[in-house]
Write a protein that holds these residues in place. Structure first.
Motif, PDB file in Angstrom:
ATOM      1  N   SER A 192     -14.758 -34.653 -34.892  1.00 11.15           N
ATOM      2  CA  SER A 192     -15.950 -35.374 -35.343  1.00 11.15           C
ATOM      3  C   SER A 192     -17.174 -34.500 -35.121  1.00 11.15           C
ATOM      4  O   SER A 192     -17.058 -33.332 -34.738  1.00 11.15           O
ATOM      5  CB  SER A 192     -16.075 -36.709 -34.598  1.00 11.15           C
ATOM      6  OG  SER A 192     -16.467 -36.475 -33.265  1.00 11.15           O
ATOM      7  N   GLY A 193     -18.336 -35.063 -35.344  1.00 13.78           N
ATOM      8  CA  GLY A 193     -19.576 -34.303 -35.187  1.00 13.78           C
ATOM      9  C   GLY A 193     -19.699 -33.705 -33.794  1.00 13.78           C
ATOM     10  O   GLY A 193     -20.106 -32.544 -33.637  1.00 13.78           O
ATOM     11  N   TRP A 229     -20.548 -29.864 -32.517  1.00  9.59           N
ATOM     12  CA  TRP A 229     -21.598 -29.406 -31.590  1.00  9.59           C
ATOM     13  C   TRP A 229     -20.994 -28.337 -30.675  1.00  9.59           C
ATOM     14  O   TRP A 229     -21.577 -27.293 -30.426  1.00  9.59           O
ATOM     15  CB  TRP A 229     -22.063 -30.545 -30.677  1.00  9.59           C
ATOM     16  CG  TRP A 229     -23.053 -31.520 -31.204  1.00  9.59           C
ATOM     17  CD1 TRP A 229     -23.793 -31.437 -32.345  1.00  9.59           C
ATOM     18  CD2 TRP A 229     -23.408 -32.760 -30.565  1.00  9.59           C
ATOM     19  NE1 TRP A 229     -24.588 -32.542 -32.453  1.00  9.59           N
ATOM     20  CE2 TRP A 229     -24.384 -33.365 -31.394  1.00  9.59           C
ATOM     21  CE3 TRP A 229     -23.017 -33.401 -29.394  1.00  9.59           C
ATOM     22  CZ2 TRP A 229     -24.961 -34.595 -31.075  1.00  9.59           C
ATOM     23  CZ3 TRP A 229     -23.584 -34.616 -29.073  1.00  9.59           C
ATOM     24  CH2 TRP A 229     -24.548 -35.212 -29.913  1.00  9.59           C
ATOM     25  N   ASN A 273     -31.789 -36.114 -38.118  1.00  9.34           N
ATOM     26  CA  ASN A 273     -31.988 -37.562 -38.235  1.00  9.34           C
ATOM     27  C   ASN A 273     -31.464 -38.201 -36.955  1.00  9.34           C
ATOM     28  O   ASN A 273     -30.257 -38.244 -36.727  1.00  9.34           O
ATOM     29  CB  ASN A 273     -31.213 -38.084 -39.451  1.00  9.34           C
ATOM     30  CG  ASN A 273     -31.599 -39.507 -39.809  1.00  9.34           C
ATOM     31  OD1 ASN A 273     -32.648 -39.750 -40.384  1.00  9.34           O
ATOM     32  ND2 ASN A 273     -30.757 -40.465 -39.454  1.00  9.34           N
ATOM     33  N   THR A 292     -30.218 -40.850 -35.144  1.00  5.09           N
ATOM     34  CA  THR A 292     -29.630 -42.118 -35.581  1.00  5.09           C
ATOM     35  C   THR A 292     -29.979 -43.263 -34.629  1.00  5.09           C
ATOM     36  O   THR A 292     -29.985 -44.426 -35.023  1.00  5.09           O
ATOM     37  CB  THR A 292     -28.092 -41.963 -35.668  1.00  5.09           C
ATOM     38  OG1 THR A 292     -27.796 -40.665 -36.187  1.00  5.09           O
ATOM     39  CG2 THR A 292     -27.474 -42.998 -36.577  1.00  5.09           C
ATOM     40  N   VAL A 317     -25.689 -34.915 -38.758  1.00  2.00           N
ATOM     41  CA  VAL A 317     -24.593 -35.894 -38.835  1.00  2.00           C
ATOM     42  C   VAL A 317     -24.981 -37.102 -39.686  1.00  2.00           C
ATOM     43  O   VAL A 317     -24.198 -37.562 -40.513  1.00  2.00           O
ATOM     44  CB  VAL A 317     -24.131 -36.313 -37.417  1.00  2.00           C
ATOM     45  CG1 VAL A 317     -23.127 -37.462 -37.490  1.00  2.00           C
ATOM     46  CG2 VAL A 317     -23.497 -35.128 -36.683  1.00  2.00           C
ATOM     47  N   SER A 318     -26.207 -37.609 -39.503  1.00  2.00           N
ATOM     48  CA  SER A 318     -26.572 -38.804 -40.290  1.00  2.00           C
ATOM     49  C   SER A 318     -27.609 -38.488 -41.368  1.00  2.00           C
ATOM     50  O   SER A 318     -28.327 -39.365 -41.827  1.00  2.00           O
ATOM     51  CB  SER A 318     -27.064 -39.934 -39.371  1.00  2.00           C
ATOM     52  OG  SER A 318     -28.181 -39.516 -38.617  1.00  2.00           O
TER      53      SER A 318
HETATM   54  N1  PLP Z   1     -25.342 -36.770 -33.990  1.00  2.00           N
HETATM   55  C1  PLP Z   1     -25.816 -37.845 -34.600  1.00  2.00           C
HETATM   56  C2  PLP Z   1     -27.204 -37.790 -35.145  1.00  2.00           C
HETATM   57  C3  PLP Z   1     -25.033 -38.985 -34.734  1.00  2.00           C
HETATM   58  O1  PLP Z   1     -25.514 -40.057 -35.364  1.00  2.00           O
HETATM   59  C4  PLP Z   1     -23.728 -38.992 -34.195  1.00  2.00           C
HETATM   60  C5  PLP Z   1     -22.880 -40.168 -34.311  1.00  2.00           C
HETATM   61  O2  PLP Z   1     -23.264 -41.224 -34.715  1.00  2.00           O
HETATM   62  C6  PLP Z   1     -23.287 -37.845 -33.559  1.00  2.00           C
HETATM   63  C7  PLP Z   1     -24.103 -36.742 -33.479  1.00  2.00           C
HETATM   64  C8  PLP Z   1     -21.922 -37.786 -32.977  1.00  2.00           C
HETATM   65  O3  PLP Z   1     -21.018 -37.639 -34.021  1.00  2.00           O
HETATM   66  P1  PLP Z   1     -19.526 -38.114 -33.916  1.00  2.00           P
HETATM   67  O4  PLP Z   1     -19.537 -39.545 -33.539  1.00  2.00           O
HETATM   68  O5  PLP Z   1     -18.992 -37.856 -35.304  1.00  2.00           O
HETATM   69  O6  PLP Z   1     -18.866 -37.247 -32.898  1.00  2.00           O
END
Ligand code: PLP
Length: 397
Positions: free
Chosen positions: A64-65, A69, A140, A142, A171-172
């Motif tokens: 995932s995001g 990172w 952004n 979130t 990511v967002s």
């Molecule tokens: N960065 C932002 C701005 C996010 O909104 C999110 C998750 O909502 C993340 C990082 C983390 O990403 P992930 O949940 O895909 O690991």
């Protein structure tokens, strides 16, 4: 028995379009077959279009995001490297935390939650410290519904004549609001499959500049699963170092087709249109956004401050239990004070009206003084005008 649909207005994972869901319903296939690249290579190329880059290199990691990172940091930096970050919401906070855990020396600028990345303060720090290796920006945030000006941060780097890498968390934002990897001189952008790309979670996606790719040759942080060298070797033919999530690639193919059929700029314009309607609704309730001023308003998520005496967590709970609507919660210090409406991905005007209608009922049930229908009416008025103008523009093209 519960009939009809449930309503997902969290800022990711977002709604997955039927076409994308269907596209993933395929038999498993041989990921080492000589022709596997026929599926994956065009996806890499199309993701570059989404990042708006001709020079960047795209990686897709099962994950995932957050995984990206880690990939970004460990492939480019060394223990003790100085990096500059602003903390103005839960996600920028978590990024700071990860950088610290990985052994970087993080110079954190704490900013009120509701503000954006402070390009002016970055400029001062950069001028004073030539040793900074990277600047991190959450495009952004979130948690607060704030969009920061990445181009201004690039401006700060250029004004200081500084060669630090520019890392962006998209990511967002990526695939929803304009993101210009090349034009903004971004070195690294992280995103995930489950937001603007309208997919289930499961893919972390990274776009990397030539400069950041070069940095991996001298970077000394340990890296294994997320090692770019391994991926570069196998990705060249569209293959992967380890078992890739093939079904997700089929879904992503379908999602990218939908995005390009609509047109990337049209997707951005739709997000702006939908977000504006939601904001008009919120303001008609007499409520405010966590984002401090208009220039910071996010077109993908609105974090709404509830009136004094109302518990935002109760609003969310009621929305979920009584009205089958999921809203995003207030994260960390915003818990109980805000709820969030995610308005990104596969959405249209009437879906946003449903979110506002449901939120009005949940707010009223949770004790807010709110005139039922007021936010919906304000958004309807905007959507009528905006869709008419949109239709005229399309007819003229
Ligand atoms: N960065 C932002 C701005 C996010 O909104 C999110 C998750 O909502 C993340 C990082 C983390 O990403 P992930 O949940 O895909 O690991």
């Amino acid at each position: 028995m519960r009939t009809g649909q449930t309503h997902l207005f969290i800022p990711g994972p977002t709604n997955v379009p039927e076409k994308v869901r269907q596209a993933m319903n395929v038999p498993m296939q041989d990921m080492r077959a000589h022709d596997f690249g026929a599926l994956t290579l065009p996806i890499f190329a199309d993701l570059k279009r989404v990042f708006d880059t001709t020079t960047g290199t795209v990686f897709m990691f099962p994950g995932s995001g957050t995984g990206c990172w880690e990939s970004a940091i460990t492939n480019t930096l060394s223990p003790g490297d100085r990096v500059l970050m602003a903390r103005h919401g839960q996600f920028s906070h978590l990024w700071v935390e990860m950088a610290e855990r990985l052994g970087l020396a993080v110079d954190v600028i704490d900013v009120d939650w509701g503000h954006g990345a402070p390009a002016d303060l970055f400029a001062e720090k950069l001028k004073a410290d030539p040793a900074i290796r990277a600047v991190f920006v959450t495009h952004n945030e979130t948690a607060t519904g704030v969009t920061s000006d990445v181009a201004a941060v690039r401006g700060a780097l250029d004004a200081a004549n500084h060669d630090a890498l520019l890392f962006v968390d998209g990511v967002s934002s990526v695939g929803c609001i304009p993101f210009r990897f090349d034009a903004w001189g971004v070195d690294l952008c992280v995103t995930g499959s489950q937001k603007g790309l309208m997919m289930p979670a499961g893919l972390g996606i990274l776009c990397v500049s030539e400069k950041a790719l070069e940095a991996r040759k001298t970077a000394r942080l340990p890296r294994a699963y997320f090692h770019w060298d391994d991926m570069l070797k196998t990705n060249a033919t569209g293959h992967f170092t380890y078992t890739p999530p093939t079904q997700l690639f089929h879904g992503l193919r379908a999602a990218l087709d939908l995005i390009f059929a609509e047109g990337l700029e049209a997707v951005f314009a739709r997000h702006r249109r939908l977000a504006t309607g939601v904001r008009r609704g919120v303001h008609a309730w007499g409520m405010t956004l966590c984002a401090r001023d208009e220039s910071l308003w996010s077109d993908t998520v609105s974090a709404i401050v509830v009136p004094e005496g109302v518990d935002a967590n109760q609003v969310i709970r009621i929305g979920y239990d009584r009205y089958r609507t999921s809203f995003g919660s207030g994260l960390a210090r915003l818990s109980g004070r805000v709820f969030r409406i995610g308005h990104l991905g596969d959405l249209n005007e009437v879906m946003c009206l449903a979110a506002l209608a449901s939120a009005e009922m949940a707010l009223a049930d949770a004790g807010a003084r709110i005139e039922l229908g007021s936010g919906v009416a304000a958004a309807q008025a905007w959507y009528r005008d905006a869709t008419a103008a949109h239709a005229l523009r399309l007819a003229a093209e």
